[in-house]
Design an enzyme around this catalytic site. Structure first.
Site, PDB file in Angstrom:
ATOM      1  CG  PHE A  99      61.610 -65.279  -8.001  1.00 13.81           C
ATOM      2  CD1 PHE A  99      61.482 -63.903  -7.977  1.00 13.81           C
ATOM      3  CD2 PHE A  99      62.227 -65.872  -9.102  1.00 13.81           C
ATOM      4  CE1 PHE A  99      61.946 -63.128  -9.043  1.00 13.81           C
ATOM      5  CE2 PHE A  99      62.698 -65.103 -10.161  1.00 13.81           C
ATOM      6  CZ  PHE A  99      62.551 -63.725 -10.123  1.00 13.81           C
ATOM      7  CG  HIS A 100      55.415 -64.178 -10.611  1.00 12.08           C
ATOM      8  ND1 HIS A 100      55.820 -63.677 -11.822  1.00 12.08           N
ATOM      9  CD2 HIS A 100      54.163 -64.653 -10.811  1.00 12.08           C
ATOM     10  CE1 HIS A 100      54.854 -63.841 -12.718  1.00 12.08           C
ATOM     11  NE2 HIS A 100      53.840 -64.424 -12.135  1.00 12.08           N
ATOM     12  CB  SER A 101      60.754 -64.340 -13.306  1.00 10.92           C
ATOM     13  OG  SER A 101      61.478 -63.584 -14.253  1.00 10.92           O
TER      14      SER A 101
END
Length: 963
Positions: A806-808
């Protein structure tokens, strides 16, 4: 340039305006001095500003003598350039005498004699430097200045009635002699009074004299347009003609003359060289966006270097008749200049490397369009050029497949990361020389089609080149568009990439054999449907649409480029490449909307790009159909398609295509998946997981970083790793997918993550364990950029383990990040299986959104809550037994460290229950390295100073825990 003579010039082999004597003298003279100044300041700055009294910082600008005469290599380069200048210099004096000589007048002779002496003394003081013989250097320089007086005065007095030229001569001569006064004054201040800094001021006036002196002679260009210099072959012994204008009868014979008859090795070499030269063009063009992209990456926004995307519009300058004639008649020179894009790998500094590539693109576009213009008079010759361009694109895609989507001659490649730059450059020089060995059929004034619109043609060129570049410059690009995770339901890059090459080849064949077929509204409609299917649908159905579009783009290239070459090329290609540039920027802004002005207007609208591209191509199709309707004929007559003069070369092109397919298949066999995918410590049921933000596989020095990444991942014995900022299937990132190389070389399964048509910066997953299922998520992002996530289920030693990558969103968008944290917490909490989160969270430990990710909702635990020095990268887990955690410095690979954690996977339900129920106090207890089994330990090689700039840092050593 058209000759002023009629039948008398039938034997002329070369003709050019007398203006080029002036311009060539000006160009080479300035080049000689300027190159010496730049090289001298770059290599020997402190030495050439040093004089007998002072050095830097008192003196900080070099004199002319010190610059051109004291050091190698600037002295040698200057002397070579000034030697070349001597020819135009003597010619200039001679033409001035012919222009001004009148019966009974002696002044023209006196001026000519002073000009000759002045030229000889110029050679004297430039070749005998102050270092060689100070006295003779000064004597010859003073003599030069003395004879400059009668030369300049005489030129003003003898000037033809040209008010502009007379005005310029008076102003420049006045400035020249006026400069002598402060020049002498500051020389005395330096030599006699030894005033610090006086020599620097003197140097400025000395350089001013050089500039003014050359500028004075440059004014003759305003008078020499009355001359045309003609070289005639009076015996007809020359083999070919370089006439700037070909008589109509001769041109008609050339049109019917077979270009290739039978099989000859020389013809085969010609075609091979043509295709390789086309490959060089695409290699340099596709590298431009990649080296530009490096700079906004580090600026986190517009850097200013993006302006170099405009280097493609140089064909617009072909609208200047004089310049067009120069380029067309000197194609070899400009094609060789374009090879600077291949030689750019020799330039270490990223800024200078970028400008070198930009120069290569500028000259390459200019040279290729000039070649198309010059050869547009003969259909067969023009067809070979277009085939070289299109098959060169296929060769580029084949080479990228063989090198795991990196082009081996790109300026981001070198020997250390698999580049073949030197070899590519050598072959590029040989190919360019052979590509330009046949004389142009016109001097730049080829008859243009009266029918048709240059504007519509320009639109089609822009859309065509964008489509070819964005979708077909790599065989895996369209596959990444339709990839939607595991289980595999569509094409795979290293197995099915050949299908793209087949579609492109079929398109080439259709375009050559049936151009009338592809310039119909039916074919255009089918292509539009294919584009829509590729944009909307995943899996095989979407890929079939892409293959349809690929065939059409390659086929329609022939009639569109052919038509554009016969119109005003300054518009069709100059404006066409500008439209291409706008589409490239559009292609960037749909994903980079958070960093550019007006970005939200085109946010996530790849569909708009496809519509714009197809409408642009449709404009060209409309133009061609309109031409056919007005003329009552097809674009290419059937007899033209089958006569030997039009088909003799095709067997060679077919052979080249066959060779490229064979090479692709051999590379395909080498790349076909054959790994056993064994984890590093299967006996210990250990899983080593990592997270790394890899900055689009470009290191800090603008080299492709996959080899260095591979070595670190292998040495750390990582089994599962999440890669962020990994979507490189865009023009600005080179249309590549380095995760393919890492997966194949390391023996791992790979999930590319959300594709380029999903408008994210990318997230990829590499795993030693089988990926049973993976789902791609685009998290809520009402303001900022889209946040990608992968939810994959792995078979880890028979136990199902979920991995989230996941990349915020960015720090500037707190509401986005809050919504994303809630989304991820629910997603992780929905999994009843042991889980690992490999993430980029943009939060501080124990604060803010951290408490949403690490919460009862998610069920996730932090791998080390005591690690206070985090902001972006985090590893969370549940249902596993944590044994170790380390942070490894990145060296210069990227701007973010690599974080790694080790977990033991429970072997049965009882152990799984213990892993879930272990108390927080026990979970937090740290132990010494010797207390854990050897197989659980991190490699020793990264302790202390580590290797290649990689070491354990922050903690200075790995942390181990009671599991």
């Amino acid at each position: 340039m058209a000759s002023r003579y009629k039948d008398k010039d039938a034997g002329a082999v070369l003709s050019f305006s007398g203006q080029w004597v002036s311009w060539s003298h000006t160009a080479f003279a300035y080049l000689a001095f300027l190159s010496a100044l730049i090289i001298g300041c770059s290599l020997h700055y402190h030495k050439i500003v040093q004089n007998e009294w002072y050095g830097y910082p008192q003196e900080w600008f070099p004199s002319v003598s010190a610059t051109i005469g004291d050091r190698y290599p600037e002295r040698s380069i200057f002397m070579i350039a000034i030697a070349i200048t001597s020819g135009p210099r003597f010619a200039l004096v001679g033409l001035w005498y012919l222009l001004t000589a009148k019966p009974g007048h002696t002044l023209p002779k006196a001026v000519a004699i002073s000009g000759l002496i002045r030229t000889l003394t110029c050679g004297g003081w430039t070749y005998i430097t102050s270092t060689d013989d100070h006295d003779w250097h000064d004597i010859l320089m003073i003599s030069y200045i003395i004879f400059t007086l009668p030369w300049t005065t005489g030129c003003i007095l003898l000037s033809p009635p040209n008010a502009k030229a007379i005005k310029y001569r008076k102003y420049i001569a006045g400035a020249f002699f006026g400069t002598l006064v402060p020049l002498i004054y500051f020389f005395i201040q330096h030599k006699v009074h030894r005033v610090p800094g006086a020599y620097t001021i003197y140097a400025f006036f000395e350089w001013s004299l050089i500039v003014l002196d050359v500028a004075f002679d440059a004014v003759t260009a305003l008078d020499f347009d009355t001359f045309e210099l003609v070289v005639k072959d009076v015996k007809g012994m020359s083999k070919g003609s370089n006439n700037s204008s070909v008589p109509a009868a001769v041109l008609e014979k050339e049109k019917e003359k077979p270009v290739f008859v039978g099989f000859r090795l020389s013809d085969a070499l010609d075609i091979a060289a043509d295709v390789y030269h086309g490959f060089v063009f695409w290699s340099v063009l596709t590298s431009l966006g990649l080296v530009i992209w490096y700079f906004p990456l580090w600026h986190m926004g517009i850097s200013g270097y993006e302006a170099l995307v405009l280097t493609t519009i140089t064909p617009a300058f072909l609208g200047i008749k004089m310049f067009r004639s120069l380029v067309v008649q000197n194609q070899r020179f400009f094609h060789l200049l374009a090879l600077s894009g291949l030689a750019a790998y020799l330039v270490k500094d990223p800024v200078y490397r970028l400008f070198t590539v930009g120069f290569g693109v500028a000259t390459g576009c200019l040279a290729w369009v000039a070649t198309l213009l010059a050869d547009s008079a003969q259909p067969a010759r023009l067809e070979t050029r277009i085939l070289a361009w299109t098959i060169g694109l296929i060769m580029s895609s084949v080479a990228k497949f063989a090198w795991h989507t990196n082009n081996p001659v790109w300026p981001i490649m070198h020997a250390a990361n698999g580049g073949w730059n030197g070899t590519g450059l050598v072959f590029g020089i040989l190919a360019a020389l052979r590509f330009t060995r046949r004389a142009p059929l016109s001097g730049g004034d080829a008859p243009q089609e009266k029918n048709g619109s240059s504007l519509l043609s320009a639109l089609s060129i822009g859309g065509l080149f964008f489509g070819l570049h964005s979708l077909l410059s790599d065989t895996s690009t369209m596959i990444s568009w339709v990839w939607d995770g595991y289980p595999v339901r569509g094409p795979v890059a290293n197995v099915h990439g050949w299908y793209t090459i087949i579609a492109m080849t079929i398109g080439v064949a259709i375009g050559v054999l049936r151009p009338d077929l592809v310039t119909s509204w039916t074919a255009y409609g089918v292509a539009c449907v294919g584009a829509a299917i590729l944009t909307i649908y995943p899996h095989w159905f979407g890929y079939y649409g892409g293959l349809t579009l690929a065939m059409y783009l390659m086929a329609v290239a022939f009639p569109l480029i052919s038509s554009a070459a016969k119109k005003n090329v300054a518009v069709t290609f100059g404006l066409g490449f500008m439209i291409y540039n706008l589409l490239v920027l559009f292609h960037v802004w749909v994903v980079a909307y958070a960093f550019v002005p007006g970005g939200p207007l085109v946010r996530e609208h790849t569909d708009w790009i496809m519509i714009t591209m197809m409408l642009s191509i449709g404009a060209g199709v409309f133009d061609l159909i309109s031409q056919q309707a007005r003329s009552g004929r097809k674009t290419v007559k059937a007899s033209d398609r089958t006569r030997p003069s039009a088909t003799g070369h095709r067997r060679y092109h077919a052979g080249v295509l066959g060779f490229l397919h064979l090479f692709f298949l051999l590379a395909n066999v080498r790349r076909f998946p054959s790994n056993d995918y064994k984890p590093h410590h299967a006996n210990d049921r250990l899983i080593t997981a990592g997270i790394w933000t890899i900055h689009f596989y470009l290191d800090n020095d603008m080299w492709s970083s996959e080899y260095r990444m591979r070595d670190l991942i292998k040495e750390l014995e990582i089994d599962v790793i999440g890669l962020l900022e990994s979507d490189t299937q865009r023009i600005i990132m080179g249309n590549r997918d380095t995760s393919q190389f890492l997966a194949e070389d390391l023996g791992m399964y790979v999930d590319y993550g959300p594709g380029p048509n999903k408008h994210t910066w990318g997230a990829a997953l590499l795993s030693k364990f089988p990926i049973l299922n993976s789902t791609h998520h685009l998290l809520p992002s009402p303001v900022g950029e889209l946040a990608p996530a992968i939810h994959a289920t792995l078979d880890v030693y028979g136990t199902l383990v979920d991995v989230f990558v996941f990349h915020s969103g960015q720090e500037e968008d707190p509401e986005d990040r809050r919504l994303q944290s809630e989304y991820m917490a629910k997603l992780m909490g929905s999994s009843p299986r042991p889980s690992i989160l490999l993430s980029y969270l943009v939060t501080r430990p124990l604060e803010g959104n951290y408490n949403t990710y690490v919460s009862q909702t998610s069920g996730m635990k932090d791998v080390d809550p005591t690690d206070w020095d985090r902001w972006c990268e985090y590893i969370l887990y549940k249902g596993l037994r944590r044994t170790g955690y380390a942070r490894i410095s990145r060296s210069t690979i990227t701007d973010t460290e690599l974080q790694v954690a080790k977990f033991v996977v429970p072997s049965n339900e009882e152990e799984q229950a213990k892993a879930w129920d272990v108390s927080e106090e026990l979970r937090m207890r740290r132990v010494e390295e010797h207390e854990v089994p050897e197989g659980w330990r991190f490699p020793q090689m990264f302790r202390g100073e580590g290797v290649r700039g990689h070491r354990y840092h922050v903690f200075d050593e790995p942390r181990y825990y009671n599991y």
